[in-house]
Design a protein around this motif. Sequence first.
Motif, short mmCIF file in Angstrom:
data_model
loop_
_atom_site.label_atom_id
_atom_site.label_comp_id
_atom_site.label_asym_id
_atom_site.label_seq_id
_atom_site.Cartn_x
_atom_site.Cartn_y
_atom_site.Cartn_z
N LEU A 256 87.97 63.67 -51.69
CA LEU A 256 87.57 65.02 -52.12
C LEU A 256 88.75 65.99 -52.08
O LEU A 256 88.87 66.86 -52.94
CB LEU A 256 86.43 65.54 -51.25
N ALA A 257 89.62 65.85 -51.08
CA ALA A 257 90.77 66.75 -50.98
C ALA A 257 91.76 66.52 -52.11
O ALA A 257 92.46 67.45 -52.52
CB ALA A 257 91.45 66.55 -49.63
N SER A 258 91.82 65.30 -52.64
CA SER A 258 92.78 65.01 -53.70
C SER A 258 92.25 65.39 -55.08
O SER A 258 93.02 65.38 -56.04
CB SER A 258 93.13 63.52 -53.68
N LEU A 259 90.97 65.75 -55.18
CA LEU A 259 90.40 66.14 -56.48
C LEU A 259 90.85 67.55 -56.85
O LEU A 259 91.10 68.37 -55.97
CB LEU A 259 88.87 66.11 -56.41
N PRO A 260 90.92 67.83 -58.14
CA PRO A 260 91.18 69.23 -58.54
C PRO A 260 90.01 70.14 -58.17
O PRO A 260 88.90 69.67 -57.89
CB PRO A 260 91.34 69.15 -60.06
N ARG A 261 90.28 71.44 -58.16
CA ARG A 261 89.28 72.40 -57.68
C ARG A 261 87.99 72.34 -58.50
O ARG A 261 86.90 72.41 -57.94
CB ARG A 261 89.88 73.82 -57.74
N TRP A 262 88.09 72.22 -59.83
CA TRP A 262 86.88 72.20 -60.66
C TRP A 262 86.03 70.96 -60.35
O TRP A 262 84.81 71.03 -60.40
CB TRP A 262 87.23 72.26 -62.14
N GLN B 174 85.87 69.49 -57.41
CA GLN B 174 85.23 69.73 -56.12
C GLN B 174 83.99 70.61 -56.30
O GLN B 174 82.95 70.36 -55.68
CB GLN B 174 86.21 70.41 -55.16
N VAL B 175 84.11 71.64 -57.15
CA VAL B 175 82.96 72.52 -57.41
C VAL B 175 81.83 71.75 -58.08
O VAL B 175 80.66 71.89 -57.72
CB VAL B 175 83.40 73.73 -58.26
N LEU C 95 86.12 59.54 -47.53
CA LEU C 95 85.58 60.44 -48.55
C LEU C 95 86.27 61.80 -48.51
O LEU C 95 86.52 62.39 -49.56
CB LEU C 95 84.07 60.59 -48.36
N SER C 96 86.58 62.29 -47.33
CA SER C 96 87.24 63.60 -47.24
C SER C 96 88.62 63.57 -47.90
O SER C 96 89.04 64.57 -48.50
CB SER C 96 87.37 64.03 -45.78
N GLU C 97 89.32 62.44 -47.79
CA GLU C 97 90.62 62.33 -48.45
C GLU C 97 90.47 62.31 -49.96
O GLU C 97 91.27 62.90 -50.68
CB GLU C 97 91.34 61.05 -47.99
#
Length: 43
Positions: free
Chosen positions: A7-13, A15-16, A3-5
Motif C-alpha cells: 500500500l505504501a508503494s502505491l500512488p496516492r490515487w 490508495q484512495v 500489505l502495508s509495504e
Amino acid sequence: MFLSEVLASLPRWAQVLSGAQTVLSLPLLFFLGLALRQRFRLR
C-alpha cells in the motif's frame, strides 16, 4: 512483502481508490445479502 509495504508503494490515487472500495464493500455486501434473501425467500 507485507500489505502495508504494498500500500505504501502505491500512488496516492490508488490508495484512495483502495480505501473507498474497502469502505463501500461492507454495506454493499449487506444489501446484496438482503436482495438475495428477498429474491429466494420461500413462500
